[in-house]
Design a protein around this motif. Structure first.
Motif, PDB file in Angstrom:
ATOM      1  N   ILE A  76      -5.523  -3.733  -2.498  1.00 30.71           N
ATOM      2  CA  ILE A  76      -4.137  -4.396  -2.192  1.00 30.71           C
ATOM      3  C   ILE A  76      -4.375  -5.844  -1.838  1.00 30.71           C
ATOM      4  O   ILE A  76      -4.807  -5.889  -0.544  1.00 30.71           O
ATOM      5  CB  ILE A  76      -3.479  -3.449  -1.395  1.00 30.71           C
ATOM      6  N   ARG A 120       2.124   1.999  -3.394  1.00 27.59           N
ATOM      7  CA  ARG A 120       1.013   2.309  -4.567  1.00 27.59           C
ATOM      8  C   ARG A 120       0.497   3.615  -4.245  1.00 27.59           C
ATOM      9  O   ARG A 120       0.185   4.225  -5.073  1.00 27.59           O
ATOM     10  CB  ARG A 120      -0.050   1.042  -4.477  1.00 27.59           C
ATOM     11  N   SER A 121       0.218   3.851  -2.877  1.00 30.66           N
ATOM     12  CA  SER A 121      -0.358   5.240  -2.636  1.00 30.66           C
ATOM     13  C   SER A 121       0.061   6.263  -2.978  1.00 30.66           C
ATOM     14  O   SER A 121       1.289   6.767  -2.752  1.00 30.66           O
ATOM     15  CB  SER A 121      -0.687   5.148  -1.126  1.00 30.66           C
ATOM     16  N   VAL A 180      -9.913   3.397  -6.738  1.00 32.03           N
ATOM     17  CA  VAL A 180      -9.200   2.629  -5.349  1.00 32.03           C
ATOM     18  C   VAL A 180      -8.558   1.477  -5.776  1.00 32.03           C
ATOM     19  O   VAL A 180      -9.361   0.524  -6.157  1.00 32.03           O
ATOM     20  CB  VAL A 180     -10.175   2.743  -4.402  1.00 32.03           C
ATOM     21  N   ALA A 181      -7.263   1.539  -5.514  1.00 29.67           N
ATOM     22  CA  ALA A 181      -6.506   0.211  -6.010  1.00 29.67           C
ATOM     23  C   ALA A 181      -6.610  -0.606  -4.674  1.00 29.67           C
ATOM     24  O   ALA A 181      -6.506  -0.374  -3.651  1.00 29.67           O
ATOM     25  CB  ALA A 181      -5.199   0.642  -6.253  1.00 29.67           C
ATOM     26  N   ILE A 197      -4.895   5.704   3.103  1.00 29.29           N
ATOM     27  CA  ILE A 197      -4.960   4.322   2.803  1.00 29.29           C
ATOM     28  C   ILE A 197      -5.916   3.602   3.639  1.00 29.29           C
ATOM     29  O   ILE A 197      -6.078   3.864   4.836  1.00 29.29           O
ATOM     30  CB  ILE A 197      -3.335   3.526   3.098  1.00 29.29           C
ATOM     31  N   ASP A 255      -6.782   5.985  -1.807  1.00 32.55           N
ATOM     32  CA  ASP A 255      -6.644   5.724  -3.068  1.00 32.55           C
ATOM     33  C   ASP A 255      -5.901   4.324  -3.221  1.00 32.55           C
ATOM     34  O   ASP A 255      -5.881   3.651  -4.331  1.00 32.55           O
ATOM     35  CB  ASP A 255      -5.581   6.828  -4.163  1.00 32.55           C
ATOM     36  N   CYS A 256      -5.947   3.580  -2.098  1.00 33.75           N
ATOM     37  CA  CYS A 256      -5.601   2.039  -1.740  1.00 33.75           C
ATOM     38  C   CYS A 256      -6.518   1.790  -0.831  1.00 33.75           C
ATOM     39  O   CYS A 256      -6.762   2.276   0.078  1.00 33.75           O
ATOM     40  CB  CYS A 256      -4.153   2.065  -1.236  1.00 33.75           C
ATOM     41  N   ILE A 297      -6.579  -1.761   1.600  1.00 38.23           N
ATOM     42  CA  ILE A 297      -5.705  -3.248   1.760  1.00 38.23           C
ATOM     43  C   ILE A 297      -6.915  -4.302   2.264  1.00 38.23           C
ATOM     44  O   ILE A 297      -7.962  -3.702   3.011  1.00 38.23           O
ATOM     45  CB  ILE A 297      -5.035  -2.969   3.076  1.00 38.23           C
ATOM     46  N   ALA A 356       0.868  -1.088   0.187  1.00 35.37           N
ATOM     47  CA  ALA A 356      -0.046  -0.204  -0.158  1.00 35.37           C
ATOM     48  C   ALA A 356       0.900   1.214  -0.063  1.00 35.37           C
ATOM     49  O   ALA A 356       0.548   2.115  -0.620  1.00 35.37           O
ATOM     50  CB  ALA A 356      -0.916  -0.289   1.236  1.00 35.37           C
ATOM     51  N   GLU A 413       1.302 -10.087  -2.504  1.00 33.04           N
ATOM     52  CA  GLU A 413       2.313  -9.493  -1.771  1.00 33.04           C
ATOM     53  C   GLU A 413       3.087 -10.302  -0.768  1.00 33.04           C
ATOM     54  O   GLU A 413       4.273 -10.368  -0.727  1.00 33.04           O
ATOM     55  CB  GLU A 413       1.903  -8.171  -0.823  1.00 33.04           C
TER      56      GLU A 413
END
Lengths: 271, 271
Positions: free
Chosen positions: A206, A107-108, A203-204, A113, A179-180, A182, A104, A211
């Motif tokens: 995670i 990526r963010s 919103v990605a 988060i 934007d992420c 988890i 995260a 991972e």
């Protein structure tokens, strides 16, 4: 640590299969021994003492296979028991919280988060600690989703009931500038499509399974502990509950990408 | 290893700044000591004996800062000297090839992976080995790009000349069914926009800088070696060549995202 020894993966149920699947894909030579504690799932609402006890029992069971690494593929068990297990075994023990936090952070761009997980995971504030250990100024928005694990353990991945449960549980997170998000429970990747639909494309998500598998690979390679074996490994799966349901979900989840040849199904002798 | 010690990052020139920038972003508390061997860049066409010698000299120089980890942020030097350096120092030494290979394995669905790098890197077949150590059946398509490093070291990131150089060097790779292209040189992320334009949107570019920073984070966290320091670290930069050009490129690359307060620029006394 011998290179040919298996990687042990444990979870409260089928959720850890998301990690197992990624390990199989990213490290196709490695043998996996998997334990799903389906008789006692979900772990989320249990006390941390109980979760530590269950995790210890499973690790004691898995030690018979002389694993070169233990992966606690359950966020709730990682939050409660990672330190205890690390102090009890000589091999590396990897949880799923640090890998998700690290991904995260990587990526963010907003530094805000989202984290969703079980009651046990969210109450422990383990993601807050892991995120801030890496990057002290991130903002963390957390939410518990107690409905999700039972849906997944029933194999109910996509249905109007599932969509409604997801929308009611996390739809309000869209008010925050995250934007992420988890997926702080290894069961949640089973619900990825629905979660993505609810959260929208900005919103990605995670997936701590991806991972964690990457982290397993990093640690084994840096310890020169990757197997050199060329034959296709024969994985072993164990569960404490209904083997038919477990097998059905496992084959649905794993079956499309790998061949599961002789799989041994056993119910270990634990309470 | 003390948590407060810096992370040493070295490169043949400015390319390793792509790794430094990602380490700063993913581990904002960590102090970096950076060395760019701009007087002797490019390393790509040099013999492996010469590259090993240069890398040893730089590591000997950086050891004065008692780093807790050394990052060889140069693919050519990683391919030639990673093993030698690991045998010479007591701290973990991370190269950039394994992280890039791991990321490509994690991302690729076709199993056909492209690699671009300097002559030294591609001839060493280090990516082929790293990819096949993880996943034995990947197909690897490689190409050398000797024009790219000189363009980057001149600060020429975007121009018709750069576009033409990129198109001529790698345009033909589109004939292969690759879905990932490893930027197998830490200089290449400076050219990301142009490379993406040439390769098209169906080929994911694997930036080994991001992946290496992630790997640094994994290893330090698993060794409990992340700093607990709260103040903003003051990084140190060194180069063996023209400090004005180095400073200009470094500020252009790093300046937008972090504040570089008192930076010390020195030309070390090596041949």
């Amino acid at each position: 640590m011998h290179q040919q020894q298996p990687i042990a993966i444990l979870d409260s149920g089928v959720g850890g299969l998301t990690v197992a699947k990624e390990v199989m894909r990213q490290l196709p030579r490695e043998k996996i021994v998997y334990f799903g504690d389906t008789a006692r799932t979900p772990y989320g609402p249990r006390s941390s003492e109980e979760i530590i006890q269950f995790t210890r029992e499973i690790v004691d069971y898995l030690i018979q296979f002389s694993p070169k690494m233990i992966v606690i593929a359950c966020n709730t068990a990682t939050a409660a028991a990672l330190g205890v297990i690390r102090s009890r075994v000589a091999v590396p023990v990897v949880g799923v919280i640090n890998p998700g936090a690290r991904a995260a952070i990587g990526r963010s761009t907003t530094g805000c988060i989202g984290v969703i997980g079980t009651e046990g995971t969210i109450k422990s504030r383990a993601y807050d600690s892991a995120l801030r250990e890496l990057s002290p100024h991130v903002e963390v928005i957390s939410e518990t989703c107690p409905l999700f694990v039972p849906l997944v353990e029933k194999g109910n991945f996509r249905s109007p009931e599932t969509y409604e449960a997801v929308r009611k549980s996390i739809g309000h997170l869209r008010k925050h500038p995250i934007d992420c998000l988890i997926l702080g429970c290894t069961h949640y990747p089973f619900l990825t499509d629905t979660i993505a639909e609810v959260m929208g494309q900005n919103v990605a998500l995670i997936n701590s399974a991806d991972e964690t598998a990457r982290e397993v690979s990093v640690i084994l390679q840096n310890k020169r502990s990757l197997t050199r074996r060329d034959e296709i490994p024969v994985h072993q799966f164990f569960c404490s509950g209904d083997p038919i349901l477990f097998k059905s979900i496992a084959q649905q989840w794993l079956g499309e990408q790998i061949e599961l040849t002789p799989v041994i199904w056993q119910v270990p002798n634990i309470v």
